[in-house]
Design a protein around this motif. Structure first.
Motif, PDB file in Angstrom:
ATOM      1  N   LYS A 219       4.151  -2.357 -72.168  1.00 34.40           N
ATOM      2  CA  LYS A 219       4.954  -3.360 -72.855  1.00 34.40           C
ATOM      3  C   LYS A 219       6.382  -2.841 -72.981  1.00 34.40           C
ATOM      4  O   LYS A 219       6.605  -1.662 -73.252  1.00 34.40           O
ATOM      5  N   VAL A 220       7.345  -3.746 -72.763  1.00 34.32           N
ATOM      6  CA  VAL A 220       8.739  -3.364 -72.969  1.00 34.32           C
ATOM      7  C   VAL A 220       9.005  -3.358 -74.469  1.00 34.32           C
ATOM      8  O   VAL A 220       8.972  -4.403 -75.124  1.00 34.32           O
ATOM      9  N   ILE A 221       9.250  -2.173 -75.011  1.00 28.97           N
ATOM     10  CA  ILE A 221       9.517  -2.048 -76.439  1.00 28.97           C
ATOM     11  C   ILE A 221      10.937  -2.485 -76.747  1.00 28.97           C
ATOM     12  O   ILE A 221      11.195  -3.174 -77.729  1.00 28.97           O
ATOM     13  N   THR A 222      11.860  -2.080 -75.904  1.00 27.53           N
ATOM     14  CA  THR A 222      13.249  -2.476 -76.078  1.00 27.53           C
ATOM     15  C   THR A 222      13.941  -2.478 -74.728  1.00 27.53           C
ATOM     16  O   THR A 222      13.680  -1.609 -73.890  1.00 27.53           O
ATOM     17  N   PHE A 346      28.830  -8.884 -64.832  1.00 26.90           N
ATOM     18  CA  PHE A 346      28.881  -7.870 -63.776  1.00 26.90           C
ATOM     19  C   PHE A 346      29.203  -6.532 -64.418  1.00 26.90           C
ATOM     20  O   PHE A 346      30.237  -6.379 -65.062  1.00 26.90           O
ATOM     21  N   ARG A 347      28.303  -5.544 -64.248  1.00 23.95           N
ATOM     22  CA  ARG A 347      28.462  -4.293 -64.981  1.00 23.95           C
ATOM     23  C   ARG A 347      28.309  -3.065 -64.076  1.00 23.95           C
ATOM     24  O   ARG A 347      27.742  -2.058 -64.477  1.00 23.95           O
ATOM     25  N   ALA A 348      28.841  -3.161 -62.868  1.00 24.61           N
ATOM     26  CA  ALA A 348      28.870  -1.993 -61.985  1.00 24.61           C
ATOM     27  C   ALA A 348      30.257  -1.398 -62.082  1.00 24.61           C
ATOM     28  O   ALA A 348      31.158  -1.765 -61.332  1.00 24.61           O
ATOM     29  N   ALA A 349      30.459  -0.511 -63.035  1.00 26.94           N
ATOM     30  CA  ALA A 349      31.810  -0.036 -63.333  1.00 26.94           C
ATOM     31  C   ALA A 349      31.874   1.437 -63.634  1.00 26.94           C
ATOM     32  O   ALA A 349      32.907   1.934 -64.085  1.00 26.94           O
ATOM     33  N   SER A 350      30.795   2.186 -63.417  1.00 31.01           N
ATOM     34  CA  SER A 350      30.804   3.610 -63.722  1.00 31.01           C
ATOM     35  C   SER A 350      30.927   4.421 -62.446  1.00 31.01           C
ATOM     36  O   SER A 350      30.986   3.882 -61.345  1.00 31.01           O
ATOM     37  N   SER A 351      30.959   5.732 -62.609  1.00 32.39           N
ATOM     38  CA  SER A 351      30.968   6.629 -61.457  1.00 32.39           C
ATOM     39  C   SER A 351      29.593   7.215 -61.194  1.00 32.39           C
ATOM     40  O   SER A 351      29.452   8.233 -60.537  1.00 32.39           O
ATOM     41  N   GLY A 352      28.564   6.568 -61.728  1.00 29.81           N
ATOM     42  CA  GLY A 352      27.196   6.993 -61.440  1.00 29.81           C
ATOM     43  C   GLY A 352      26.306   7.109 -62.647  1.00 29.81           C
ATOM     44  O   GLY A 352      25.095   6.946 -62.552  1.00 29.81           O
ATOM     45  N   CYS A 353      26.897   7.413 -63.815  1.00 31.95           N
ATOM     46  CA  CYS A 353      26.076   7.525 -65.011  1.00 31.95           C
ATOM     47  C   CYS A 353      25.729   6.150 -65.548  1.00 31.95           C
ATOM     48  O   CYS A 353      26.194   5.130 -65.048  1.00 31.95           O
ATOM     49  N   ILE A 354      24.934   6.112 -66.607  1.00 29.51           N
ATOM     50  CA  ILE A 354      24.484   4.860 -67.204  1.00 29.51           C
ATOM     51  C   ILE A 354      24.948   4.812 -68.650  1.00 29.51           C
ATOM     52  O   ILE A 354      24.577   5.645 -69.474  1.00 29.51           O
ATOM     53  N   ARG A 355      25.787   3.845 -68.958  1.00 31.34           N
ATOM     54  CA  ARG A 355      26.125   3.575 -70.351  1.00 31.34           C
ATOM     55  C   ARG A 355      25.108   2.585 -70.904  1.00 31.34           C
ATOM     56  O   ARG A 355      24.736   1.631 -70.208  1.00 31.34           O
ATOM     57  N   VAL A 356      24.687   2.776 -72.125  1.00 33.60           N
ATOM     58  CA  VAL A 356      23.583   1.995 -72.696  1.00 33.60           C
ATOM     59  C   VAL A 356      24.026   1.318 -73.989  1.00 33.60           C
ATOM     60  O   VAL A 356      24.496   1.979 -74.923  1.00 33.60           O
ATOM     61  N   HIS A 357      23.873   0.005 -74.034  1.00 29.96           N
ATOM     62  CA  HIS A 357      24.183  -0.739 -75.253  1.00 29.96           C
ATOM     63  C   HIS A 357      23.059  -0.558 -76.268  1.00 29.96           C
ATOM     64  O   HIS A 357      21.892  -0.424 -75.916  1.00 29.96           O
ATOM     65  N   ASN A 358      23.423  -0.541 -77.553  1.00 28.30           N
ATOM     66  CA  ASN A 358      22.443  -0.329 -78.629  1.00 28.30           C
ATOM     67  C   ASN A 358      21.631   0.938 -78.383  1.00 28.30           C
ATOM     68  O   ASN A 358      20.407   0.975 -78.598  1.00 28.30           O
ATOM     69  N   ILE A 359      22.319   1.981 -77.955  1.00 32.54           N
ATOM     70  CA  ILE A 359      21.619   3.208 -77.584  1.00 32.54           C
ATOM     71  C   ILE A 359      20.939   3.868 -78.767  1.00 32.54           C
ATOM     72  O   ILE A 359      19.995   4.648 -78.595  1.00 32.54           O
ATOM     73  N   GLU A 360      21.373   3.552 -79.985  1.00 30.40           N
ATOM     74  CA  GLU A 360      20.723   4.150 -81.150  1.00 30.40           C
ATOM     75  C   GLU A 360      19.251   3.756 -81.211  1.00 30.40           C
ATOM     76  O   GLU A 360      18.412   4.541 -81.658  1.00 30.40           O
ATOM     77  N   ARG A 361      18.918   2.517 -80.771  1.00 24.77           N
ATOM     78  CA  ARG A 361      17.509   2.099 -80.743  1.00 24.77           C
ATOM     79  C   ARG A 361      16.721   2.927 -79.736  1.00 24.77           C
ATOM     80  O   ARG A 361      15.589   3.344 -80.001  1.00 24.77           O
ATOM     81  N   LEU A 362      17.319   3.169 -78.580  1.00 24.95           N
ATOM     82  CA  LEU A 362      16.653   3.985 -77.569  1.00 24.95           C
ATOM     83  C   LEU A 362      16.544   5.430 -78.043  1.00 24.95           C
ATOM     84  O   LEU A 362      15.503   6.077 -77.846  1.00 24.95           O
ATOM     85  N   ALA A 363      17.589   5.940 -78.677  1.00 31.65           N
ATOM     86  CA  ALA A 363      17.567   7.321 -79.170  1.00 31.65           C
ATOM     87  C   ALA A 363      16.456   7.509 -80.195  1.00 31.65           C
ATOM     88  O   ALA A 363      15.708   8.500 -80.147  1.00 31.65           O
ATOM     89  N   TYR A 364      16.326   6.566 -81.119  1.00 39.50           N
ATOM     90  CA  TYR A 364      15.273   6.690 -82.124  1.00 39.50           C
ATOM     91  C   TYR A 364      13.895   6.630 -81.472  1.00 39.50           C
ATOM     92  O   TYR A 364      12.992   7.406 -81.821  1.00 39.50           O
ATOM     93  N   TRP A 365      13.708   5.727 -80.522  1.00 42.10           N
ATOM     94  CA  TRP A 365      12.424   5.606 -79.823  1.00 42.10           C
ATOM     95  C   TRP A 365      12.072   6.918 -79.129  1.00 42.10           C
ATOM     96  O   TRP A 365      10.900   7.327 -79.096  1.00 42.10           O
ATOM     97  N   LEU A 366      13.074   7.607 -78.596  1.00 42.39           N
ATOM     98  CA  LEU A 366      12.827   8.859 -77.889  1.00 42.39           C
ATOM     99  C   LEU A 366      12.476  10.005 -78.841  1.00 42.39           C
ATOM    100  O   LEU A 366      11.622  10.834 -78.534  1.00 42.39           O
ATOM    101  N   VAL A 367      13.138  10.063 -79.998  1.00 42.61           N
ATOM    102  CA  VAL A 367      12.915  11.198 -80.911  1.00 42.61           C
ATOM    103  C   VAL A 367      11.910  10.884 -82.007  1.00 42.61           C
ATOM    104  O   VAL A 367      11.679  11.702 -82.892  1.00 42.61           O
ATOM    105  N   ALA A 368      11.289   9.704 -81.951  1.00 41.99           N
ATOM    106  CA  ALA A 368      10.404   9.280 -83.038  1.00 41.99           C
ATOM    107  C   ALA A 368       9.256  10.251 -83.295  1.00 41.99           C
ATOM    108  O   ALA A 368       8.755  10.340 -84.414  1.00 41.99           O
TER     109      ALA A 368
END
Length: 432
Positions: A219-222, A346-368
């Motif tokens: 399931k996609v959590i976020t 259109f969001r292809a604007a980086s030099s290879g890395c990934i910027r993530v919106h609402n990353i605090e939700r992903l960060a919490y999910w990772l360190v939970a």
């Protein structure tokens, strides 16, 4: 259903493997331009998103859809393999029946009359978004608007219900090319779903979709809007494991950004009597010793031998958290102090890395699963700016993938731009 997206956009922020320091644009082709503004100048600090001709309320609502996509179905769900095979059968039949006619290049708003609407109706009937009994009229009425929104959603476009240039371009990708994409991506899906363990949590970055999925128990959590690599600096495919989070990190500029962005911009600003290091707060080091920014000659060879870094702070392009994993290309995922691009199609604007919106939700999910890491602690790290590195108690598998065509268990058939031209299809499929 999932709604990854890519489209026009451009906000500058000096960013690790992200946005160029020079005033450059994104590629435009097939008469469908998705470029940064030509007068795009060096900007420092957060900037807001781009504008448009729509009423402010509608524009804001559409930007929120881009920034906060619904969870939808996992891109790498095993069920998608069978669903994609069914989609291939369907598109094979469409191709054998003659495909679809091109829709005239026109801009039509809901409620307006235009001859192109007749062809639009026929086009959506063939691909299945509109019922066969809805052929005929020139008015972009409510029923057709809703069918067009479904089409836009399933093709990674902002669901505005209007016939516009990006939508016309997507509609005019031939049935043959869409079938080619489905076949190419069936192979990718089959290989990827074989290595994904659905009973475990994992993260997927679908590069053409410019979205990030956090998945657990299939399931996609976020789901998060992302910014991915430009066509000339593509985000690499990879399989890795997320092992660490750096809260309020120092940015160490990678070689690509130094040579292609920082030094050229330093030269340009020096000619104007300005100093890029002073403007950005980036620090230069030679043999471990800090270099006086006023003594840097950007036209000499010396800047190529320096290392550069930017301390934590509100202008640091990594934002408040950086997500680390092993990568031979030195890419990573991170926050951004500039949110403008997250509301763009259109969001292809980086030099290879990934910027993530609402990353605090992903960060919490990772360190939970780490002791003492409740959600409010992650939020506190963002507020206070405290510098801290956190190893994950349980590393999380990570997949950077390139999926441009797939079907999901609800029967929806999804298409995205062939951003890096890897599907072997016409250029129009890469640029809308």
């Amino acid at each position: 259903m999932s709604r990854p997206a890519l489209g026009r956009g451009g906000r500058f922020y000096i960013c690790a493997l992200a946005v160029s320091l020079s005033a450059v644009g994104l590629a435009a082709s097939a008469g469908v331009a998705h470029a940064l503004d030509e007068n795009w100048a060096l900007q420092f600090g957060p900037t807001s998103g781009g504008g448009g001709s729509d009423p402010a309320t509608e524009r804001q609502a559409l930007k929120e859809l881009e920034r906060n996509p619904p969870p939808g179905f996992p891109t790498l769900a095993a069920a998608n393999v069978a669903a994609t095979k069914t989609a291939i059968e369907r598109y094979t039949a469409i191709v054998e029946a003659g495909g679809w006619k091109a829709v005239p290049d026109a801009t039509v708003k809901p409620g307006e009359d235009h001859f192109a609407v007749v062809e639009l109706r026929d086009r959506l009937i063939v691909s299945g978004e509109l019922g066969a009994d809805k052929a005929g009229g020139e008015n972009l009425d409510g029923t057709l608007v809703e069918a067009l929104k479904v089409y836009q959603t399933n093709n990674g476009l902002t669901p505005n219900g209007r016939l516009d240039k990006p939508t016309v371009a997507a509609l005019n990708v031939t049935a043959e090319d869409r079938l080619t994409q489905l076949k190419a991506n069936l192979k990718r899906l089959t290989e990827l779903t074989a290595v994904v363990k659905p009973q475990r949590k994992y993260v997927v970055v679908n590069i053409p979709a410019a979205q990030v999925e956090a998945v657990a128990l299939n399931k996609v959590i976020t789901r998060h809007t992302g910014v991915v690599g430009k066509v000339d600096r593509p985000t690499p495919l990879l399989r890795s494991t997320i092992t660490e989070l750096n809260f309020n990190p120092t940015w160490r500029l990678p070689p690509t950004v130094i040579t292609k962005d920082l030094i050229p911009q330093g030269q340009e600003m020096q000619a104007k009597g300005e100093n890029v290091l002073v403007k950005t707060g980036i620090e230069a080091y030679s043999n471990g010793k800090k270099v006086d920014p006023e003594k840097v000659d950007w036209n000499s060879s010396a800047p190529k031998s320096y290392s550069y870094r930017q301390p934590p702070g509100k202008d640091n392009p990594l934002g408040f958290v950086k997500i680390n994993f092993a990568s031979g290309e030195s890419v990573y995922m991170h926050d951004s102090p500039s949110s403008g691009l997250f509301g763009s199609n259109f969001r292809a604007a980086s030099s290879g890395c990934i910027r993530v919106h609402n990353i605090e939700r992903l960060a919490y999910w990772l360190v939970a699963q780490n002791d003492g890491w409740e959600q409010d602690r992650v939020e506190e790290m963002k507020k206070t700016g405290e510098r801290k590195d956190v190893r994950l108690a349980t590393p999380v598998p990570l997949h950077f993938v390139y999926i441009t065509a797939w079907a999901t268990e609800d029967g929806a058939i999804q298409f995205r731009r062939d951003l890096y031209n890897r599907d072997g299809v016409a250029e129009i499929a890469t640029s809308y």
